[in-house]
Scaffold this motif. Structure first.
Motif, PDB file in Angstrom:
ATOM      1  N   LYS A   6     -25.356  -1.617 -20.995  1.00 33.06           N
ATOM      2  CA  LYS A   6     -24.957  -0.027 -20.868  1.00 33.06           C
ATOM      3  C   LYS A   6     -23.412  -0.276 -20.699  1.00 33.06           C
ATOM      4  O   LYS A   6     -22.762  -1.273 -20.807  1.00 33.06           O
ATOM      5  CB  LYS A   6     -25.419   0.300 -19.197  1.00 33.06           C
ATOM      6  N   TYR A   7     -22.757   1.200 -20.925  1.00 32.04           N
ATOM      7  CA  TYR A   7     -21.458   1.166 -21.336  1.00 32.04           C
ATOM      8  C   TYR A   7     -21.141   2.512 -20.683  1.00 32.04           C
ATOM      9  O   TYR A   7     -21.890   3.566 -21.022  1.00 32.04           O
ATOM     10  CB  TYR A   7     -21.066   1.032 -22.719  1.00 32.04           C
ATOM     11  N   LEU A   8     -19.980   2.417 -20.214  1.00 32.45           N
ATOM     12  CA  LEU A   8     -19.388   3.767 -19.534  1.00 32.45           C
ATOM     13  C   LEU A   8     -18.317   4.493 -20.539  1.00 32.45           C
ATOM     14  O   LEU A   8     -17.374   3.835 -20.813  1.00 32.45           O
ATOM     15  CB  LEU A   8     -18.554   3.813 -18.301  1.00 32.45           C
ATOM     16  N   LEU A   9     -18.534   5.664 -21.233  1.00 26.65           N
ATOM     17  CA  LEU A   9     -17.588   6.366 -21.989  1.00 26.65           C
ATOM     18  C   LEU A   9     -16.979   7.574 -21.215  1.00 26.65           C
ATOM     19  O   LEU A   9     -17.648   8.183 -20.134  1.00 26.65           O
ATOM     20  CB  LEU A   9     -18.219   7.002 -23.196  1.00 26.65           C
ATOM     21  N   HIS A  10     -15.670   7.662 -21.456  1.00 28.76           N
ATOM     22  CA  HIS A  10     -14.893   8.672 -20.673  1.00 28.76           C
ATOM     23  C   HIS A  10     -14.918  10.152 -21.493  1.00 28.76           C
ATOM     24  O   HIS A  10     -14.026  10.658 -22.053  1.00 28.76           O
ATOM     25  CB  HIS A  10     -13.532   8.318 -20.747  1.00 28.76           C
ATOM     26  N   ALA A  11     -16.109  10.609 -21.679  1.00 27.90           N
ATOM     27  CA  ALA A  11     -16.256  12.094 -22.191  1.00 27.90           C
ATOM     28  C   ALA A  11     -17.805  12.199 -21.505  1.00 27.90           C
ATOM     29  O   ALA A  11     -18.577  11.625 -21.498  1.00 27.90           O
ATOM     30  CB  ALA A  11     -16.470  11.988 -23.758  1.00 27.90           C
ATOM     31  N   ALA A  12     -18.108  13.583 -21.441  1.00 29.04           N
ATOM     32  CA  ALA A  12     -19.335  14.406 -20.998  1.00 29.04           C
ATOM     33  C   ALA A  12     -20.416  14.269 -21.993  1.00 29.04           C
ATOM     34  O   ALA A  12     -20.250  13.983 -23.343  1.00 29.04           O
ATOM     35  CB  ALA A  12     -19.053  15.860 -20.749  1.00 29.04           C
ATOM     36  N   PRO A  13     -21.545  13.983 -21.509  1.00 29.03           N
ATOM     37  CA  PRO A  13     -22.753  13.722 -22.327  1.00 29.03           C
ATOM     38  C   PRO A  13     -22.785  14.815 -23.770  1.00 29.03           C
ATOM     39  O   PRO A  13     -23.201  14.290 -24.895  1.00 29.03           O
ATOM     40  CB  PRO A  13     -23.955  13.928 -21.436  1.00 29.03           C
ATOM     41  N   PRO A  14     -22.694  15.868 -23.572  1.00 28.25           N
ATOM     42  CA  PRO A  14     -22.675  16.649 -24.779  1.00 28.25           C
ATOM     43  C   PRO A  14     -21.725  16.422 -25.795  1.00 28.25           C
ATOM     44  O   PRO A  14     -21.773  16.450 -27.314  1.00 28.25           O
ATOM     45  CB  PRO A  14     -22.480  18.438 -24.567  1.00 28.25           C
ATOM     46  N   LYS A  15     -20.437  16.118 -25.299  1.00 30.13           N
ATOM     47  CA  LYS A  15     -19.535  15.370 -26.557  1.00 30.13           C
ATOM     48  C   LYS A  15     -19.977  14.375 -27.112  1.00 30.13           C
ATOM     49  O   LYS A  15     -19.851  14.170 -28.249  1.00 30.13           O
ATOM     50  CB  LYS A  15     -18.193  15.345 -25.813  1.00 30.13           C
ATOM     51  N   VAL A  16     -20.390  13.277 -26.369  1.00 30.59           N
ATOM     52  CA  VAL A  16     -20.869  12.038 -26.733  1.00 30.59           C
ATOM     53  C   VAL A  16     -22.120  12.265 -27.932  1.00 30.59           C
ATOM     54  O   VAL A  16     -22.022  11.804 -28.756  1.00 30.59           O
ATOM     55  CB  VAL A  16     -21.394  11.133 -25.482  1.00 30.59           C
ATOM     56  N   ASP A 101     -17.008  14.217 -16.256  1.00 29.54           N
ATOM     57  CA  ASP A 101     -16.448  13.809 -17.536  1.00 29.54           C
ATOM     58  C   ASP A 101     -16.652  12.727 -18.208  1.00 29.54           C
ATOM     59  O   ASP A 101     -16.225  12.017 -19.068  1.00 29.54           O
ATOM     60  CB  ASP A 101     -15.012  13.859 -17.430  1.00 29.54           C
ATOM     61  N   ASP A 102     -17.617  11.705 -17.542  1.00 31.01           N
ATOM     62  CA  ASP A 102     -17.941  10.655 -17.920  1.00 31.01           C
ATOM     63  C   ASP A 102     -19.757  10.627 -18.524  1.00 31.01           C
ATOM     64  O   ASP A 102     -20.422  11.352 -17.962  1.00 31.01           O
ATOM     65  CB  ASP A 102     -17.728   9.443 -17.054  1.00 31.01           C
ATOM     66  N   THR A 103     -19.744   9.500 -19.186  1.00 26.41           N
ATOM     67  CA  THR A 103     -21.275   9.230 -19.769  1.00 26.41           C
ATOM     68  C   THR A 103     -21.511   7.836 -19.615  1.00 26.41           C
ATOM     69  O   THR A 103     -20.825   6.995 -20.125  1.00 26.41           O
ATOM     70  CB  THR A 103     -21.621   9.875 -21.169  1.00 26.41           C
ATOM     71  N   GLU A 104     -22.636   7.637 -18.902  1.00 19.50           N
ATOM     72  CA  GLU A 104     -23.069   6.120 -19.191  1.00 19.50           C
ATOM     73  C   GLU A 104     -24.001   6.194 -20.134  1.00 19.50           C
ATOM     74  O   GLU A 104     -25.184   6.794 -20.204  1.00 19.50           O
ATOM     75  CB  GLU A 104     -23.848   5.956 -17.961  1.00 19.50           C
ATOM     76  N   ILE A 105     -23.947   5.067 -21.042  1.00 21.77           N
ATOM     77  CA  ILE A 105     -25.020   4.889 -22.241  1.00 21.77           C
ATOM     78  C   ILE A 105     -25.868   3.645 -21.799  1.00 21.77           C
ATOM     79  O   ILE A 105     -25.236   2.603 -21.541  1.00 21.77           O
ATOM     80  CB  ILE A 105     -24.356   4.936 -23.629  1.00 21.77           C
ATOM     81  N   VAL A 106     -27.065   3.845 -21.744  1.00 16.47           N
ATOM     82  CA  VAL A 106     -28.044   2.551 -21.620  1.00 16.47           C
ATOM     83  C   VAL A 106     -28.731   2.444 -22.874  1.00 16.47           C
ATOM     84  O   VAL A 106     -29.248   3.488 -23.232  1.00 16.47           O
ATOM     85  CB  VAL A 106     -28.913   2.915 -20.277  1.00 16.47           C
ATOM     86  N   PHE A 107     -28.713   1.374 -23.210  1.00 19.98           N
ATOM     87  CA  PHE A 107     -29.284   1.117 -24.563  1.00 19.98           C
ATOM     88  C   PHE A 107     -30.511  -0.102 -24.257  1.00 19.98           C
ATOM     89  O   PHE A 107     -30.385  -1.010 -23.722  1.00 19.98           O
ATOM     90  CB  PHE A 107     -28.763   0.881 -25.727  1.00 19.98           C
ATOM     91  N   ASP A 108     -31.753   0.106 -25.141  1.00 14.78           N
ATOM     92  CA  ASP A 108     -32.644  -0.810 -24.817  1.00 14.78           C
ATOM     93  C   ASP A 108     -33.652  -0.931 -25.914  1.00 14.78           C
ATOM     94  O   ASP A 108     -34.252  -0.066 -26.227  1.00 14.78           O
ATOM     95  CB  ASP A 108     -33.701  -1.069 -23.541  1.00 14.78           C
ATOM     96  N   GLY A 109     -33.674  -2.281 -26.457  1.00 16.89           N
ATOM     97  CA  GLY A 109     -34.578  -2.219 -27.670  1.00 16.89           C
ATOM     98  C   GLY A 109     -34.811  -3.598 -28.152  1.00 16.89           C
ATOM     99  O   GLY A 109     -34.432  -4.562 -27.703  1.00 16.89           O
TER     100      GLY A 109
END
Length: 150
Positions: A6-16, A101-109
């Motif tokens: 997972k990773y935290l980005l400093h942008a809202a989900p619609p922008k990401v 204003d932030d988005t957490e991206i969680v990835f799994d594969g």
């Protein structure tokens, strides 16, 4: 090989989301892409040049964005082939708002390797995948900083 984190980005989900769905931006943020050509609504032909431990190779194949649930989730599917082996991946990506204003991206594969790639071993390939993942998020952060909020 499992690929998760997972990773935290400093942008809202619609922008990401918009950034990840833009072909030109995707070509800039995915490490090693030397060419990305749209073949359908969410499908691309790709050429990647990547150094994998002691071995480097040029991979050609396809990328597909599937199961799109704007702006919260999608699956990235990739089939890449090279003279040093093949890689097939399916990675589920979830975008969750954190505050306003932030988005957490969680990835799994799962990534399946064959040929010389598979013989490099989990330790080498795990290190390479961690490096490529860090490069991806670093590149994505830079692109998000360039793009005005929508």
């Amino acid at each position: 090989m499992q690929l998760a984190g997972k990773y935290l980005l400093h942008a809202a989900p619609p922008k990401v989301w918009a950034t990840l769905m833009n072909m030109d931006t995707l070509a800039k943020v995915v490490p090693g892409i030397s060419r990305l050509e749209k073949t359908g609504d969410h499908t691309f032909k790709s050429i990647l040049d990547i150094k994998l431990g002691p071995v480097s190779g040029s991979f050609t194949g396809n990328l597909q964005l599937d199961d799109l649930q704007e702006p919260s989730a999608f699956t990235l599917k990739a089939q890449q082939n090279s003279r040093i082996g093949n890689a097939n991946a399916a990675i589920k990506i979830n975008l969750s708002p954190v505050g306003t204003d932030d988005t957490e991206i969680v990835f799994d594969g799962d990534v399946k390797l064959s040929g010389m790639l598979a013989s490099l071993g989990q330790r080498v390939m795990g290190g390479v995948s961690n490096t490529l993942t860090k490069q991806f998020f670093s590149n994505l952060e830079k692109e998000l900083e360039k793009t005005p909020a929508s």
